[in-house]
Design an enzyme around this catalytic site. Structure first.
Site, PDB file in Angstrom:
ATOM      1  N   GLY A 100       0.820  -1.201   0.000  1.00  7.10           N
ATOM      2  CA  GLY A 100       0.000   0.000   0.000  1.00  7.10           C
ATOM      3  C   GLY A 100       0.856   1.253   0.000  1.00  7.10           C
ATOM      4  O   GLY A 100       2.007   1.244  -0.438  1.00  7.10           O
ATOM      5  N   CYS A 101       0.316   2.332   0.519  1.00  3.57           N
ATOM      6  CA  CYS A 101       1.013   3.624   0.528  1.00  3.57           C
ATOM      7  C   CYS A 101       2.315   3.537   1.315  1.00  3.57           C
ATOM      8  O   CYS A 101       2.325   3.101   2.469  1.00  3.57           O
ATOM      9  CB  CYS A 101       0.111   4.693   1.143  1.00  3.57           C
ATOM     10  SG  CYS A 101       0.921   6.294   1.326  1.00  3.57           S
TER      11      CYS A 101
END
EC number: 1.8.4.11
Length: 219
Positions: A51-52
């Site tokens: 993810g981020c």
């Protein structure tokens, strides 16, 4: 309206021009021989996408033995990816982190445990609100021993959850460091809305279920 439609068609055509070539290039990455990064001043390096990278960077820096977590891009077929380019999904890269750690304090095996404990392991192509191939989960291995650790833990988690684990397993090839403004984002921008709503809660969820003796105090 007609001009707008034409522009959209042209944009889509050139965004990922030759899909067959792109697919082949990505297959070459997945099937490549892993590159092993040598120790430097006694420190090892490991690579994860989950993810981020703002979130993942903060998670790993809360773990004892981790000296630094660097945000960047890995897992794709293009050279010198940028934030804007990776967001198109055409580079094959995912937002990733480079973990610099002391192997005599924290093992690669524990870093894999951190990886799975800090995410939704069944979410495909993203984490939380961040969706797209650039946010997909990937664990990178540098040798056969690391690959077997990853596969064993992934299989055990799949059995425990009775679910398919989304994380892909790639041979490590190259890590491209992200733009300066992405580095240490959670620490430097604690009041940013995304950090407040997504990053900090994700970090706290991880810390609440990971063994306290493996975490740094006061992080």
């Amino acid at each position: 309206m007609k001009n707008l439609i034409t522009l959209l068609i042209v944009t889509l055509f050139f965004s990922c021009q030759n899909i067959a070539q792109t697919k082949k290039a990505q297959e070459n990455v997945i099937n490549a021989k892993p590159i092993e990064v040598p120790l430097e001043n006694g420190k090892a390096r490991a690579y994860f996408a989950s993810g981020c990278f703002w979130c993942v960077e903060a998670v790993y820096e809360s773990v004892k033995g981790v000296e630094e977590s660097i945000s960047g891009y890995s897992g794709g077929h293009s050279d010198n990816p940028t934030y804007e380019a990776s967001n198109t999904g055409c580079t094959g890269h995912a937002e990733a982190v480079e973990i610099i750690y002391e192997p005599n304090v924290v093992s690669f095996e524990t870093l894999v445990d951190v990886y799975f404990a800090s995410q939704n392991p069944t979410q495909v192509n993203g984490q939380g609100p961040d969706k797209g191939s650039q946010y997909r989960s990937i664990i990178f291995y540098q040798n056969e021993a690391q690959k077997q650790i990853i596969l064993k833990k992934k299989a055990a988690l799949a059995k425990k959850l009775n679910a398919t684990i989304a994380a892909e397993v790639y041979p490590f090839q190259k890590f491209w460091i992200a733009e300066d403004y992405h580095q240490n984002y959670e620490r430097l921008h604690p009041n940013h809305p995304y950090i407040q709503r997504i990053s900090i809660p994700r970090l706290n969820r991880f810390k609440s279920k990971f063994p306290k003796e493996l975490l740094k105090e006061g992080h």
